[in-house]
Scaffold this motif. Sequence first.
Motif, mmCIF file in Angstrom:
data_model
loop_
_atom_site.group_PDB
_atom_site.id
_atom_site.type_symbol
_atom_site.label_atom_id
_atom_site.label_comp_id
_atom_site.label_asym_id
_atom_site.label_seq_id
_atom_site.Cartn_x
_atom_site.Cartn_y
_atom_site.Cartn_z
ATOM 1 N N ILE A 12 0.842 -1.205 0.000
ATOM 2 C CA ILE A 12 0.000 0.000 0.000
ATOM 3 C C ILE A 12 0.871 1.246 0.000
ATOM 4 N N LYS A 13 1.907 1.248 0.845
ATOM 5 C CA LYS A 13 2.808 2.410 0.913
ATOM 6 C C LYS A 13 3.503 2.638 -0.421
ATOM 7 N N SER A 14 3.946 1.550 -1.065
ATOM 8 C CA SER A 14 4.618 1.713 -2.356
ATOM 9 C C SER A 14 3.638 2.218 -3.414
ATOM 10 N N ALA A 15 2.387 1.743 -3.355
ATOM 11 C CA ALA A 15 1.375 2.211 -4.309
ATOM 12 C C ALA A 15 1.083 3.686 -4.106
ATOM 13 N N VAL A 16 1.028 4.115 -2.841
ATOM 14 C CA VAL A 16 0.783 5.530 -2.540
ATOM 15 C C VAL A 16 1.941 6.387 -3.022
ATOM 16 N N SER A 17 3.179 5.895 -2.833
ATOM 17 C CA SER A 17 4.331 6.676 -3.286
ATOM 18 C C SER A 17 4.362 6.766 -4.813
ATOM 19 N N VAL A 18 3.937 5.707 -5.490
ATOM 20 C CA VAL A 18 3.862 5.743 -6.953
ATOM 21 C C VAL A 18 2.824 6.767 -7.401
ATOM 22 N N GLU A 19 1.672 6.811 -6.697
ATOM 23 C CA GLU A 19 0.643 7.813 -7.014
ATOM 24 C C GLU A 19 1.177 9.219 -6.824
ATOM 25 N N ALA A 20 1.921 9.439 -5.734
ATOM 26 C CA ALA A 20 2.482 10.764 -5.463
ATOM 27 C C ALA A 20 3.460 11.165 -6.560
ATOM 28 N N GLU A 21 4.267 10.211 -7.039
ATOM 29 C CA GLU A 21 5.192 10.511 -8.127
ATOM 30 C C GLU A 21 4.440 10.843 -9.403
ATOM 31 N N ASP A 22 3.351 10.115 -9.665
ATOM 32 C CA ASP A 22 2.540 10.397 -10.851
ATOM 33 C C ASP A 22 1.977 11.807 -10.805
ATOM 34 N N LYS A 23 1.494 12.210 -9.622
ATOM 35 C CA LYS A 23 0.963 13.565 -9.493
ATOM 36 C C LYS A 23 2.061 14.594 -9.686
ATOM 37 N N ALA A 24 3.265 14.306 -9.167
ATOM 38 C CA ALA A 24 4.377 15.249 -9.301
ATOM 39 C C ALA A 24 4.814 15.371 -10.757
ATOM 40 N N GLN A 25 4.739 14.262 -11.492
ATOM 41 C CA GLN A 25 5.171 14.278 -12.884
ATOM 42 C C GLN A 25 3.980 14.136 -13.818
ATOM 43 N N ARG A 26 3.025 15.024 -13.687
ATOM 44 C CA ARG A 26 1.841 14.976 -14.550
ATOM 45 C C ARG A 26 2.250 15.246 -15.984
ATOM 46 N N LYS A 27 1.553 14.593 -16.886
ATOM 47 C CA LYS A 27 1.834 14.784 -18.299
ATOM 48 C C LYS A 27 0.840 15.770 -18.868
ATOM 49 N N SER A 28 1.297 16.523 -19.854
ATOM 50 C CA SER A 28 0.395 17.484 -20.474
ATOM 51 C C SER A 28 -0.643 16.755 -21.308
ATOM 52 N N VAL A 29 -1.854 17.307 -21.313
ATOM 53 C CA VAL A 29 -2.963 16.711 -22.045
ATOM 54 C C VAL A 29 -3.256 17.585 -23.263
ATOM 55 N N LYS A 30 -3.032 17.010 -24.449
ATOM 56 C CA LYS A 30 -3.258 17.750 -25.692
ATOM 57 C C LYS A 30 -4.046 16.878 -26.649
ATOM 58 N N ASP A 31 -4.843 17.542 -27.518
ATOM 59 C CA ASP A 31 -5.578 16.771 -28.518
ATOM 60 C C ASP A 31 -4.730 16.635 -29.790
ATOM 61 N N LYS A 32 -5.332 16.155 -30.875
ATOM 62 C CA LYS A 32 -4.593 15.904 -32.110
ATOM 63 C C LYS A 32 -4.007 17.172 -32.726
ATOM 64 N N GLN A 33 -4.681 18.312 -32.485
ATOM 65 C CA GLN A 33 -4.179 19.579 -33.026
ATOM 66 C C GLN A 33 -3.181 20.273 -32.103
ATOM 67 N N GLY A 34 -2.840 19.657 -30.986
ATOM 68 C CA GLY A 34 -1.882 20.248 -30.046
ATOM 69 C C GLY A 34 -2.504 21.279 -29.125
ATOM 70 N N ARG A 35 -3.825 21.162 -28.890
ATOM 71 C CA ARG A 35 -4.533 22.115 -28.032
ATOM 72 C C ARG A 35 -4.866 21.464 -26.704
ATOM 73 N N SER A 36 -4.988 22.305 -25.667
ATOM 74 C CA SER A 36 -5.499 21.840 -24.375
ATOM 75 C C SER A 36 -6.836 22.516 -24.142
ATOM 76 N N TYR A 37 -7.793 21.752 -23.575
ATOM 77 C CA TYR A 37 -9.157 22.247 -23.374
ATOM 78 C C TYR A 37 -9.488 22.304 -21.894
ATOM 79 N N ALA A 38 -10.258 23.323 -21.522
ATOM 80 C CA ALA A 38 -10.759 23.413 -20.145
ATOM 81 C C ALA A 38 -12.038 24.233 -20.139
ATOM 82 N N THR A 39 -12.817 24.056 -19.077
ATOM 83 C CA THR A 39 -14.048 24.811 -18.885
ATOM 84 C C THR A 39 -13.872 25.713 -17.679
ATOM 85 N N GLY A 40 -14.216 26.996 -17.843
ATOM 86 C CA GLY A 40 -14.141 27.940 -16.740
ATOM 87 C C GLY A 40 -15.516 28.469 -16.410
#
Length: 160
Positions: A12-40
């Motif tokens: 469990i501890k190792s899984a939590v540490s892996v999750e924390a690393e994933d959050k620290a190293q988030r990947k950018s989310v882009k569509d096929k045209q190289g755009r990022s979308y969000a709702t405000g």
Amino acid sequence: MAKKKIESLQEIKSAVSVEAEDKAQRKSVKDKQGRSYATGKRKDAVARVWVMPGKGNITINKKSIDEYFARPVLKMVINQPFVITNRENEFDVVCTVTGGGLSGQAGAIRHGISKALNEYEPELRPTLKQAGLLVRDDRVVERKKYGKAKARRSYQFSKR
């Protein structure tokens, strides 16, 4: 039995540490045209925002920012995420916004741009978060109550 529990706790501890690393190293989310979308959102306004690399053009409902917002304060509000992150004139923004008034729409666009920038460049998150641009401002107009003139205003009292 005790060893199995300890092993499972370590898993469990190792899984939590892996999750924390994933959050620290988030990947950018882009569509096929190289755009990022969000709702405000802000008050009753909802903005759908696409951010892409470009020269700093901002298009709102198929109009330029100068055509859509005449007041310089509203333009400044919209450009805040770029100014704070030192990304001025690096991204083009295309958005559609509905509902509310001009001030609410500008706030919704700012919120959407901040979220889309966070999706495009996750390393900007601490800067945007510290400035308070990723948090939705949930204040809305209070509803009118019965027996009152407005939400809180009472009718004038007459003694006689």
